[in-house]
Design a protein around this motif. Structure first.
Motif, PDB file in Angstrom:
ATOM      1  N   GLY A 280       0.843  -1.198   0.000  1.00 32.32           N
ATOM      2  CA  GLY A 280       0.000   0.000   0.000  1.00 32.32           C
ATOM      3  C   GLY A 280       0.873   1.242   0.000  1.00 32.32           C
ATOM      4  N   ASN A 281       0.632   2.130  -0.934  1.00 29.55           N
ATOM      5  CA  ASN A 281       1.343   3.412  -1.002  1.00 29.55           C
ATOM      6  C   ASN A 281       0.388   4.489  -0.492  1.00 29.55           C
ATOM      7  OD1 ASN A 281       2.707   5.729  -1.651  1.00 29.55           O
ATOM      8  ND2 ASN A 281       2.613   5.439  -3.879  1.00 29.55           N
ATOM      9  N   TRP A 282       0.608   4.898   0.745  1.00 38.16           N
ATOM     10  CA  TRP A 282      -0.317   5.876   1.344  1.00 38.16           C
ATOM     11  C   TRP A 282      -0.087   7.287   0.807  1.00 38.16           C
ATOM     12  CZ3 TRP A 282      -0.867   4.790   7.359  1.00 38.16           C
ATOM     13  CH2 TRP A 282      -1.417   3.517   7.539  1.00 38.16           C
ATOM     14  N   LYS A 283       1.020   7.493   0.102  1.00 40.12           N
ATOM     15  CA  LYS A 283       1.387   8.830  -0.391  1.00 40.12           C
ATOM     16  C   LYS A 283       1.386   9.825   0.777  1.00 40.12           C
ATOM     17  CE  LYS A 283      -0.181   7.427  -4.889  1.00 40.12           C
ATOM     18  NZ  LYS A 283      -0.695   7.783  -6.207  1.00 40.12           N
ATOM     19  N   MET A 284       1.063  11.112   0.537  1.00 41.54           N
ATOM     20  CA  MET A 284       1.142  12.083   1.637  1.00 41.54           C
ATOM     21  C   MET A 284      -0.217  12.168   2.332  1.00 41.54           C
ATOM     22  SD  MET A 284       2.629  15.987   1.672  1.00 41.54           S
ATOM     23  CE  MET A 284       1.085  16.779   1.235  1.00 41.54           C
TER      24      MET A 284
ATOM     25  N   GLY B 225      11.551   5.974  -7.128  1.00 38.51           N
ATOM     26  CA  GLY B 225      11.252   6.437  -8.481  1.00 38.51           C
ATOM     27  C   GLY B 225       9.778   6.432  -8.839  1.00 38.51           C
ATOM     28  N   HIS B 226       8.919   6.632  -7.833  1.00 40.18           N
ATOM     29  CA  HIS B 226       7.498   6.754  -8.162  1.00 40.18           C
ATOM     30  C   HIS B 226       7.309   7.900  -9.160  1.00 40.18           C
ATOM     31  CE1 HIS B 226       3.214   7.550  -7.740  1.00 40.18           C
ATOM     32  NE2 HIS B 226       3.105   6.321  -7.281  1.00 40.18           N
ATOM     33  N   SER B 227       6.334   7.762 -10.045  1.00 41.88           N
ATOM     34  CA  SER B 227       6.164   8.787 -11.099  1.00 41.88           C
ATOM     35  C   SER B 227       5.878  10.165 -10.507  1.00 41.88           C
ATOM     36  CB  SER B 227       5.058   8.370 -12.066  1.00 41.88           C
ATOM     37  OG  SER B 227       3.844   8.216 -11.375  1.00 41.88           O
TER      38      SER B 227
ATOM     39  N   TYR C 219       5.208  -1.847 -12.252  1.00 42.60           N
ATOM     40  CA  TYR C 219       4.780  -1.164 -13.477  1.00 42.60           C
ATOM     41  C   TYR C 219       3.549  -0.326 -13.158  1.00 42.60           C
ATOM     42  CZ  TYR C 219       2.459  -0.252 -17.884  1.00 42.60           C
ATOM     43  OH  TYR C 219       1.810   0.375 -18.917  1.00 42.60           O
ATOM     44  N   GLU C 220       3.726   0.985 -13.247  1.00 44.99           N
ATOM     45  CA  GLU C 220       2.624   1.894 -12.949  1.00 44.99           C
ATOM     46  C   GLU C 220       2.441   2.877 -14.097  1.00 44.99           C
ATOM     47  OE1 GLU C 220       1.829   2.045  -8.429  1.00 44.99           O
ATOM     48  OE2 GLU C 220       3.188   3.657  -8.950  1.00 44.99           O
ATOM     49  N   PRO C 221       1.567   2.550 -15.057  1.00 45.29           N
ATOM     50  CA  PRO C 221       1.332   3.496 -16.140  1.00 45.29           C
ATOM     51  C   PRO C 221       0.755   4.792 -15.562  1.00 45.29           C
ATOM     52  CG  PRO C 221      -0.269   1.673 -16.219  1.00 45.29           C
ATOM     53  CD  PRO C 221       0.721   1.347 -15.149  1.00 45.29           C
TER      54      PRO C 221
ATOM     55  N   ALA D 189      -2.852   5.633 -15.482  1.00 48.75           N
ATOM     56  CA  ALA D 189      -3.763   4.818 -14.661  1.00 48.75           C
ATOM     57  C   ALA D 189      -3.677   5.178 -13.178  1.00 48.75           C
ATOM     58  CB  ALA D 189      -3.443   3.335 -14.855  1.00 48.75           C
ATOM     59  N   ILE D 190      -2.749   6.071 -12.804  1.00 45.07           N
ATOM     60  CA  ILE D 190      -2.545   6.353 -11.377  1.00 45.07           C
ATOM     61  C   ILE D 190      -3.549   7.382 -10.882  1.00 45.07           C
ATOM     62  CG2 ILE D 190      -0.963   7.318  -9.663  1.00 45.07           C
ATOM     63  CD1 ILE D 190       1.338   6.135 -11.207  1.00 45.07           C
ATOM     64  N   GLY D 191      -4.377   6.974  -9.938  1.00 45.83           N
ATOM     65  CA  GLY D 191      -5.324   7.892  -9.320  1.00 45.83           C
ATOM     66  C   GLY D 191      -6.409   8.384 -10.258  1.00 45.83           C
ATOM     67  N   THR D 192      -6.518   7.755 -11.420  1.00 49.16           N
ATOM     68  CA  THR D 192      -7.466   8.241 -12.424  1.00 49.16           C
ATOM     69  C   THR D 192      -8.726   7.377 -12.476  1.00 49.16           C
ATOM     70  OG1 THR D 192      -6.424   6.827 -14.079  1.00 49.16           O
ATOM     71  CG2 THR D 192      -5.630   9.098 -13.930  1.00 49.16           C
TER      72      THR D 192
ATOM     73  N   GLY E 150       0.606  -1.410 -10.664  1.00 47.58           N
ATOM     74  CA  GLY E 150      -0.024  -0.361  -9.859  1.00 47.58           C
ATOM     75  C   GLY E 150      -0.717   0.639 -10.752  1.00 47.58           C
ATOM     76  N   GLY E 151      -1.826   1.159 -10.282  1.00 47.54           N
ATOM     77  CA  GLY E 151      -2.596   2.153 -11.046  1.00 47.54           C
ATOM     78  C   GLY E 151      -4.064   1.818 -10.966  1.00 47.54           C
ATOM     79  N   SER E 152      -4.751   2.469 -10.008  1.00 41.60           N
ATOM     80  CA  SER E 152      -6.191   2.274  -9.817  1.00 41.60           C
ATOM     81  C   SER E 152      -6.568   0.800  -9.596  1.00 41.60           C
ATOM     82  CB  SER E 152      -6.992   2.862 -10.988  1.00 41.60           C
ATOM     83  OG  SER E 152      -6.775   4.259 -11.068  1.00 41.60           O
ATOM     84  N   MET E 153      -5.686   0.059  -8.947  1.00 40.61           N
ATOM     85  CA  MET E 153      -6.055  -1.319  -8.604  1.00 40.61           C
ATOM     86  C   MET E 153      -6.997  -1.267  -7.399  1.00 40.61           C
ATOM     87  SD  MET E 153      -3.764  -4.660  -7.610  1.00 40.61           S
ATOM     88  CE  MET E 153      -2.985  -5.289  -9.055  1.00 40.61           C
TER      89      MET E 153
ATOM     90  N   ILE F 156      -0.633  -0.370  -4.384  1.00 40.34           N
ATOM     91  CA  ILE F 156      -1.991   0.154  -4.296  1.00 40.34           C
ATOM     92  C   ILE F 156      -1.964   1.536  -3.669  1.00 40.34           C
ATOM     93  CG2 ILE F 156      -4.350  -0.470  -3.609  1.00 40.34           C
ATOM     94  CD1 ILE F 156      -2.857  -2.866  -4.837  1.00 40.34           C
ATOM     95  N   GLY F 157      -2.505   2.530  -4.348  1.00 41.42           N
ATOM     96  CA  GLY F 157      -2.579   3.879  -3.784  1.00 41.42           C
ATOM     97  C   GLY F 157      -3.900   4.090  -3.069  1.00 41.42           C
ATOM     98  N   GLY F 158      -4.850   4.705  -3.759  1.00 43.13           N
ATOM     99  CA  GLY F 158      -6.135   5.081  -3.160  1.00 43.13           C
ATOM    100  C   GLY F 158      -6.797   3.971  -2.357  1.00 43.13           C
ATOM    101  N   ALA F 159      -6.854   2.777  -2.908  1.00 46.12           N
ATOM    102  CA  ALA F 159      -7.566   1.683  -2.234  1.00 46.12           C
ATOM    103  C   ALA F 159      -6.833   1.186  -0.990  1.00 46.12           C
ATOM    104  CB  ALA F 159      -7.802   0.518  -3.207  1.00 46.12           C
TER     105      ALA F 159
HETATM  106  P1  PGA Z   1      -3.575   4.462  -7.269  1.00 44.15           P
HETATM  107  O1  PGA Z   1      -2.013   4.768  -7.021  1.00 44.15           O
HETATM  108  O2  PGA Z   1      -3.829   3.044  -6.832  1.00 44.15           O
HETATM  109  O3  PGA Z   1      -4.315   5.467  -6.406  1.00 44.15           O
HETATM  110  O4  PGA Z   1      -3.837   4.656  -8.722  1.00 44.15           O
HETATM  111  C1  PGA Z   1      -1.045   3.800  -7.238  1.00 44.15           C
HETATM  112  C2  PGA Z   1       0.326   4.415  -6.992  1.00 44.15           C
HETATM  113  O5  PGA Z   1       0.527   5.585  -7.346  1.00 44.15           O
HETATM  114  O6  PGA Z   1       1.223   3.750  -6.434  1.00 44.15           O
END
Ligand code: PGA
Length: 259
Positions: free
Chosen positions: A9-13, A99-101, A174-176, A179-182, A219-222, A241-244
């Motif tokens: 899980g990537n909680w980000k900030m 190296g997160h995008s 692999y995080e296109p 697809a991230i947070g979209t 990774g990307g909206s999973m 996993i970000g948001g979820a």
């Molecule tokens: P997301 O983020 O699951 O919210 O798309 C994934 C990430 O950025 O690592």
């Protein structure tokens, strides 16, 4: 070769200490301890939350690892604002996203920076902190049709100068970017295509045996709705996993899909 899945899980900030402790406790409550015999689980909160979150899982004797979202490659010194590998190790970190995008796009992190961070992380073999090396193309690159070459070049750059012994425990995600947070997830076949290309690049760098043992995540909206098909792909060994991951039930549901 069967690879043990990793759900990170990537909680980000997100989450102050008090919020982080609540979420970690909720995750602990949702998780069945025997799931962790079959799947590795990690949460990567902000630096300030690392120790409190580690303490919750430790207190519950739950084998959920903690990971950082970034690190600096020097062990100590005049680098205002940075956090070092020994600092993360003493907290008990087992993973570190590199190296997160968002770091590449918003904070100017280059392929060379990513390489130095990966090299510094894998250099330590005792209580290793495994890098989760993020790669992935923008929508413009995808539309151009050069995404496989683009991602392979990112992988090559991230691992430059390293050998199979160094790379074996590293994880690639692999995080296109599109697809991230979209809410727009890559279709399972799209994700599989790139994850297979990443593994082929790893095989070219480190040999087939090493590449077959390394974990490649998507990774990307999973989320709990799409995880099962993504995780069923032969070259997808888990998720970042970000948001979820900010909702305990969703995160636990994704872990369950990886069993
Ligand atoms: P997301 O983020 O699951 O919210 O798309 C994934 C990430 O950025 O690592």
């Amino acid at each position: 070769m069967s690879r043990r899945p990793l759900i990170a899980g990537n909680w980000k900030m997100n989450n102050t200490i008090s919020e982080a402790v609540v979420l970690a406790q909720e995750i602990s409550n949702e998780m069945e301890p025997d799931w962790l015999d079959h799947v590795d689980v990690a949460v990567c909160p902000p630096f300030t939350d690392l120790k409190p979150v580690w303490t919750v899982f430790d207190f519950d004797h739950l084998k959920v690892a903690v990971g950082a979202q970034n690190v600096y490659w020097e062990p100590s010194g005049a680098y205002t604002g940075e956090v070092s590998i020994p600092m993360l190790r003493e907290i008990g970190c087992r993973y570190c996203i590199v190296g997160h995008s968002e770091r590449r796009e918003l904070f100017g992190e280059t392929n060379e920076d990513v390489n130095r961070k990966v090299a510094a992380l894998v250099a330590e073999r005792v209580n290793p902190i495994r890098p989760i090396v993020c790669v992935g193309e923008s929508l413009a690159v995808r539309d151009e049709g050069t995404y496989l070459e683009y991602v392979a070049a990112q992988v090559k750059a991230a691992f430059a100068g390293l050998d199979a012994n160094d790379a074996a425990d590293a994880v690639v995600a692999y995080e296109p970017i599109w697809a991230i947070g979209t809410g727009r997830t890559a279709a399972p076949e799209q994700a599989q295509e790139v994850c297979a290309a990443i593994r082929a690049q790893l095989a070219e760098l480190f040999g087939e045996e090493c590449a077959q043992g390394m974990r490649v995540l998507y990774g990307g909206s999973m989320n709990e709705g799409n995880a099962s098909l993504l995780l069923a792909q032969p070259d997808i060994d888990g998720g970042l996993i970000g948001g979820a991951s900010l909702k305990a039930k969703s995160f636990a549901a994704i872990v369950k899909e990886a069993l």
